[in-house]
Design an enzyme around this catalytic site. Sequence first.
Site, short mmCIF file in Angstrom:
data_model
loop_
_atom_site.label_atom_id
_atom_site.label_comp_id
_atom_site.label_asym_id
_atom_site.label_seq_id
_atom_site.Cartn_x
_atom_site.Cartn_y
_atom_site.Cartn_z
N GLU A 12 0.83 -1.21 0.00
CA GLU A 12 0.00 0.00 0.00
C GLU A 12 0.86 1.26 0.00
O GLU A 12 0.75 2.12 0.89
CB GLU A 12 -0.97 -0.02 1.19
CG GLU A 12 -1.96 -1.17 1.08
CD GLU A 12 -3.06 -1.15 2.13
OE1 GLU A 12 -2.85 -0.58 3.20
OE2 GLU A 12 -4.13 -1.73 1.88
N GLU B 281 -5.42 -8.17 -1.71
CA GLU B 281 -6.13 -8.09 -0.43
C GLU B 281 -7.57 -7.71 -0.68
O GLU B 281 -7.84 -6.80 -1.49
CB GLU B 281 -5.53 -7.02 0.49
CG GLU B 281 -4.29 -7.40 1.21
CD GLU B 281 -3.84 -6.33 2.20
OE1 GLU B 281 -4.71 -5.73 2.88
OE2 GLU B 281 -2.63 -6.10 2.29
C1 BGP Z 1 -4.48 -3.36 4.72
C2 BGP Z 1 -3.14 -3.87 5.18
C3 BGP Z 1 -3.17 -5.20 5.84
C4 BGP Z 1 -4.44 -5.54 6.59
C5 BGP Z 1 -5.71 -4.96 5.99
C6 BGP Z 1 -6.92 -4.99 6.89
O1 BGP Z 1 -4.49 -1.98 4.68
O2 BGP Z 1 -2.26 -3.99 4.09
O3 BGP Z 1 -2.01 -5.36 6.57
O4 BGP Z 1 -4.32 -5.49 7.91
O5 BGP Z 1 -5.53 -3.63 5.56
O6 BGP Z 1 -6.87 -3.93 7.81
P1 BGP Z 1 -7.13 -4.16 9.33
O7 BGP Z 1 -6.17 -5.20 9.76
O8 BGP Z 1 -6.89 -2.85 9.97
O9 BGP Z 1 -8.54 -4.60 9.44
#
Ligand code: BGP
Length: 493
Positions: free
Chosen positions: A202, A389
Amino acid sequence: MGFPINFLWGGAIAANQCEGAYLTDGKGLSISDVMTKGSLRESRKLTWIIPETGKTGFTGTGFPSPICLPENARLAVLDDVYYPSHNAIDFYHHYHSDIALAKELGLKCMRISINWARIYPNGDDSEPNEKGLQFYDGVIDTLLEAGIEPLITLSHYEMPLNLVNSYGGWLDYRLIDYFERYVITLFNRYKGKVRYWLTFNEINAIYISPYMTAGLLKQDEQSRAQALHHQFVASARTIRAARQIDPDMKIGQMITRGPLYTLTSNPKDKLVLMEKRHEEGTPEVQVLGYYPPYKLKEYERKGIKVEMLPEDMEVIKNNTVDFIGFSCYGSTVVTADKKAIANTGNMLLGVKNEYLLQSEWGWTIDPDCLRLTLNELYDRYHKPLWIVENGLGAFDKLEKDGKIHDPYRVEFLEAQIKSMQEAVEIDGVDLIGYTPWGWIDLVSAGSGEMKKRYGFVYVDCDDDGNGSYKRYKKDSFYWYQKVIENNGIKEEE
Ligand code: BGP
């Protein structure tokens, strides 16, 4: 019709959110190791010490509360504070059985990340830590034996803490050299074994979370632009190294992306949308090899001066990515109307969308977000895409009989997969794979909680690290297994 036969169905995890073993086998401290647990209401904090006086304290991570460090303070682990990354789900000691579960699930691909501080504990060391490399040898070989293709992120919200305390993170040009040394070590070690890589997780989230993405302790726009430029150069040099070491390697960029909608048909709303897209980052630099005019103009307007060495733009131009990887969790509504009610979500900022529901953490649930995003990126950049993701963070309940009934997750993912399927079948988008986030439960990046679960596999541990760490298959496990078996969602299902 449907997905290509070699479509990479998978699942994603990241080192700092799953491995634990935060000092095992010579690992150095990494930036996540000084981040406390938060919640939906309370943001995560960083801990610090002033070595001369022994005074300690907490500060925000910049997301959303500001980073405010006293003079001479260094980020450090404090006694009696709980840090979720220190144990996480202890993947470090469970990876054999976890990968066996992934194999049973039918994964054809797994997105993992390598923790830079396991390989170069301080970031600026001249020699790598052999034990750290051996750990990843084990993970990669186990994946390959299970027939699972690894996709590796080189920096997933992760870097050695020393590079922040002693250099100020990616603001310092020297980090490019240290990063290059790290990736060359990995490429030499894993050539012929690991084909797919992502550089920075990201990378455009630097506008939201400068500490997590770039180890920045400063939040001003000048610092962000400079640090980002260094990451762009590092990314290009990574691609250059890959081409030299193993030309079969494919390197992708990784951005966060989702559809933007306007609240009304007022053209002013559409202008806000366009500007928001521009503010969100510049995929062009890694994909096309140049800074787009809108960004250069923005820098000029704001008086931002990015220092560049003469060779920087040359290396960026000659080393563009092979594919675009992106995370997509939902969509955002924008408007020029300042009074419109702000969304309650903690990451996907914007105005409430009255047509869509939200998750328990306030993230918009948008069944069409993948088709829209895939088309937008493909139309614009004409590069192969990879959804690295996507998913739903939700509370799950472990029943007395060891079962977890999660129909909400199935419902969410089914709509997402249908949307991605439409982009492939109807629109002809070139999509390499799909690795939904957290195929096994792991620590939340945003809140540091365990109870915000994404997985097909439940891990028995709570927000404070208590639990048996036993793994359980959720109902969604069997559902996803079938989706993979069928290479997509069949009409009659
Ligand atoms: C993205 C990240 C991940 C992951 C995901 C979900 O932004 O790359 O590492 O964690 O978000 O977010 P969260 O864990 O805050 O629910």
